[in-house]
Design an enzyme around this catalytic site. Structure first.
Site, PDB file in Angstrom:
ATOM      1  N   ARG A   1      -0.465  10.884  11.497  1.00 40.05           N
ATOM      2  CA  ARG A   1       0.779  10.592  10.775  1.00 40.05           C
ATOM      3  C   ARG A   1       1.567   9.558  11.551  1.00 40.05           C
ATOM      4  O   ARG A   1       2.132   8.616  10.985  1.00 40.05           O
ATOM      5  CB  ARG A   1       1.619  11.860  10.547  1.00 40.05           C
ATOM      6  CG  ARG A   1       3.058  11.530  10.089  1.00 40.05           C
ATOM      7  CD  ARG A   1       3.799  12.679   9.445  1.00 40.05           C
ATOM      8  NE  ARG A   1       3.696  13.934  10.175  1.00 40.05           N
ATOM      9  CZ  ARG A   1       4.309  14.216  11.329  1.00 40.05           C
ATOM     10  NH1 ARG A   1       5.099  13.316  11.907  1.00 40.05           N
ATOM     11  NH2 ARG A   1       4.140  15.386  11.906  1.00 40.05           N
TER      12      ARG A   1
ATOM     13  N   TYR B   1      12.498  -3.991 -10.444  1.00 36.00           N
ATOM     14  CA  TYR B   1      11.448  -3.055 -10.839  1.00 36.00           C
ATOM     15  C   TYR B   1      12.074  -1.731 -11.301  1.00 36.00           C
ATOM     16  O   TYR B   1      13.023  -1.243 -10.679  1.00 36.00           O
ATOM     17  CB  TYR B   1      10.536  -2.839  -9.625  1.00 36.00           C
ATOM     18  CG  TYR B   1       9.463  -1.820  -9.851  1.00 36.00           C
ATOM     19  CD1 TYR B   1       8.401  -2.091 -10.718  1.00 36.00           C
ATOM     20  CD2 TYR B   1       9.491  -0.589  -9.211  1.00 36.00           C
ATOM     21  CE1 TYR B   1       7.420  -1.147 -10.937  1.00 36.00           C
ATOM     22  CE2 TYR B   1       8.501   0.353  -9.422  1.00 36.00           C
ATOM     23  CZ  TYR B   1       7.471   0.067 -10.292  1.00 36.00           C
ATOM     24  OH  TYR B   1       6.499   1.000 -10.497  1.00 36.00           O
TER      25      TYR B   1
ATOM     26  N   ASP C   1      12.146  -7.553  -2.453  1.00 41.14           N
ATOM     27  CA  ASP C   1      10.866  -7.062  -2.968  1.00 41.14           C
ATOM     28  C   ASP C   1       9.985  -8.270  -3.288  1.00 41.14           C
ATOM     29  O   ASP C   1      10.246  -9.009  -4.242  1.00 41.14           O
ATOM     30  CB  ASP C   1      11.120  -6.208  -4.218  1.00 41.14           C
ATOM     31  CG  ASP C   1       9.868  -5.503  -4.720  1.00 41.14           C
ATOM     32  OD1 ASP C   1       8.756  -6.003  -4.470  1.00 41.14           O
ATOM     33  OD2 ASP C   1      10.019  -4.448  -5.366  1.00 41.14           O
TER      34      ASP C   1
ATOM     35  N   LYS D   1      -0.354  -3.689  -5.880  1.00 43.44           N
ATOM     36  CA  LYS D   1      -0.487  -4.823  -6.784  1.00 43.44           C
ATOM     37  C   LYS D   1      -1.377  -5.901  -6.153  1.00 43.44           C
ATOM     38  O   LYS D   1      -2.522  -5.634  -5.880  1.00 43.44           O
ATOM     39  CB  LYS D   1       0.906  -5.337  -7.153  1.00 43.44           C
ATOM     40  CG  LYS D   1       1.899  -4.208  -7.528  1.00 43.44           C
ATOM     41  CD  LYS D   1       1.570  -3.459  -8.795  1.00 43.44           C
ATOM     42  CE  LYS D   1       2.356  -2.180  -8.998  1.00 43.44           C
ATOM     43  NZ  LYS D   1       3.795  -2.260  -8.860  1.00 43.44           N
TER      44      LYS D   1
HETATM   45  C1  PLP Z   1       4.853  -1.413  -8.590  1.00 42.99           C
HETATM   46  C2  PLP Z   1       6.079  -1.965  -7.974  1.00 42.99           C
HETATM   47  C3  PLP Z   1       6.862  -1.210  -7.093  1.00 42.99           C
HETATM   48  C4  PLP Z   1       6.559   0.240  -6.778  1.00 42.99           C
HETATM   49  O1  PLP Z   1       5.359   0.390  -6.122  1.00 42.99           O
HETATM   50  P1  PLP Z   1       4.415   1.698  -6.245  1.00 42.99           P
HETATM   51  O2  PLP Z   1       3.274   1.327  -5.378  1.00 42.99           O
HETATM   52  O3  PLP Z   1       4.071   1.851  -7.691  1.00 42.99           O
HETATM   53  O4  PLP Z   1       5.203   2.846  -5.746  1.00 42.99           O
HETATM   54  C5  PLP Z   1       7.969  -1.813  -6.528  1.00 42.99           C
HETATM   55  N1  PLP Z   1       8.316  -3.081  -6.817  1.00 42.99           N
HETATM   56  C6  PLP Z   1       7.592  -3.832  -7.666  1.00 42.99           C
HETATM   57  C7  PLP Z   1       8.026  -5.230  -7.948  1.00 42.99           C
HETATM   58  C8  PLP Z   1       6.451  -3.312  -8.275  1.00 42.99           C
HETATM   59  O5  PLP Z   1       5.762  -4.067  -9.135  1.00 42.99           O
END
Ligand code: PLP
Length: 380
Positions: free
Chosen positions: A46, A98, A170, A195
């Protein structure tokens, strides 16, 4: 080391015990000590794990950062950022973020006594006006989801810095291949590695990437004590995905540009938003701030809701599914998918109408993708 080389080699020397060229999956919860006084090395997975550490070093290198921490999801990484604040603190968040971030700000932040104000960060004055004496953070995301608007981030960071705010960005949609927000003075970059970084739609994971030494102890606490870590197996899949990030992103950008051009000319298409198109309201800004325009395309179709449903479900390669950034093409319907938690009025105010679809353009052959879209449009 240049980007393509770092993606393959950073943090990944041959395994010291076996010479394994590929970083092994260290599927172990604990590591043996050499003495009761030992203070260095691995101890418990962890807290740290060699496979995760390799992926963290690689990602940090790609963002030009000193530190990266990997979490079990993008949302776990975002929640870790919220852990830096205390009751009574206030944060300013760009409205076009998001959906999960909106849920975090609306449902989790208030439980922790943290207040949130949303602004349209395309207007820097709105950001400046929203800052209060107790404001601690500015949260940004660009290009935005689903309309691919591009923020003037360096100017927004300047405003935030003048008020001593932490800036968080982000960078999921662009990836470090297309932009490095830390270079604009951003303090923490957030990624959903689910992603493009993972790139194959086979993991859920998240990351925080940053340079500031003073942020390391508090953020590391959020990861190692908070415990929302990325597993060794998923860290390994992420390492494998990141090796091809550069070639994948070049292919995504090239295909998305061709798709956007095709759609813009099509009689059944009302409007296309893609930062690479000269018609995009922020095309010049995107050219200045980004090294490419990404794989996401927003399309307003000239049809009713039933026609949109036929379009979204009738394609052979563009599959109707959540998420984005994988090698395969996807189509999404923001009104009932990514933006379903907004009221119809909020959606309308953000330009998320019933004829809007979002494409995550994959890296299949462009002729197949265009033919797929062409036949779906013919059936509208
Ligand atoms: C998918 C996404 C998230 C969240 O990520 P998870 O891996 O689904 O928890 C945050 N910001 C953006 C822009 C995303 O596309």
């Amino acid at each position: 080391m240049r980007f393509e080389t770092a993606a393959i080699h950073a943090g990944q020397p041959p395994d010291p015990t076996t010479g394994s060229v590929i970083v092994p999956i260290y599927a172990t919860s604990n590591f043996v000590r050499t003495s009761i006084d030992q203070t260095d090395g691995y101890e418990y997975s962890r807290v740290s794990n060699p496979t995760r550490a390799a992926a963290e070093t690689c990602l940090a290198t790609l963002e030009g950062a000193r530190y990266a921490l990997l979490f079990g999801s993008g949302m776990a990484a975002e929640t870790a950022v919220l852990g830096l604040f205390k009751p009574g603190d206030h944060v300013v968040c760009t409205r076009d973020v998001y959906g999960g971030t909106v849920s975090l700000m609306n449902r989790i932040a208030p439980q922790r006594g943290i207040q949130v104000s949303y602004v349209n960060a395309l207007d820097p004055q709105q950001v400046a006006d929203a800052i209060q004496p107790n404001t601690r953070m500015l949260w940004l995301e660009s290009p935005t989801n689903p309309l691919t608007y591009v923020l003037e981030t360096p100017a927004l960071v300047e405003i935030a810095k003048a008020h001593g705010l932490l800036t968080v960005f982000d960078n999921t949609f662009a990836t470090p291949y297309l932009q490095n927000p830390l270079q604009w003075g951003v303090d923490i970059v957030v990624h959903s590695v689910t992603k493009y970084l993972g790139g194959h739609s086979d993991i859920i994971g998240g990351a925080l990437v940053y340079n500031r030494d003073d942020l390391h102890d508090p953020l590391w606490d959020q990861q190692a004590v908070g415990g929302g870590i990325l597993s060794p197996f998923e860290s390994w899949l992420l390492l494998r995905g990141m090796k091809t990030l550069a070639v994948r992103m070049r292919a995504h950008c090239e295909n998305a540009m061709a798709v956007a051009r095709f759609l813009e000319e099509h009689p059944k298409v009302e409007r296309v938003l893609y930062p690479g198109l000269p018609s995009h309201p922020h095309h010049e800004r995107a050219k200045r701030l980004m090294r490419g325009f990404g794989g996401m395309v927003a399309v307003y179709l000239k049809t009713d809701r039933a026609g949109v449903n036929r379009f979204c479900t009738g394609m052979r390669y563009f599959r109707l599914a959540s998420s984005l950034g994988g090698v395969e093409s996807l189509v999404g319907y923001p009104a009932t998918m990514s933006h379903s938690s907004l009221t119809p009025e909020e959606r309308a105010a953000q330009g998320i109408t019933d004829n809007l679809v979002r494409l995550s353009v994959g890296i299949e052959h462009i002729d197949d993708l265009i033919a797929d879209l062409d036949s779906a449009l013919a059936a509208l």
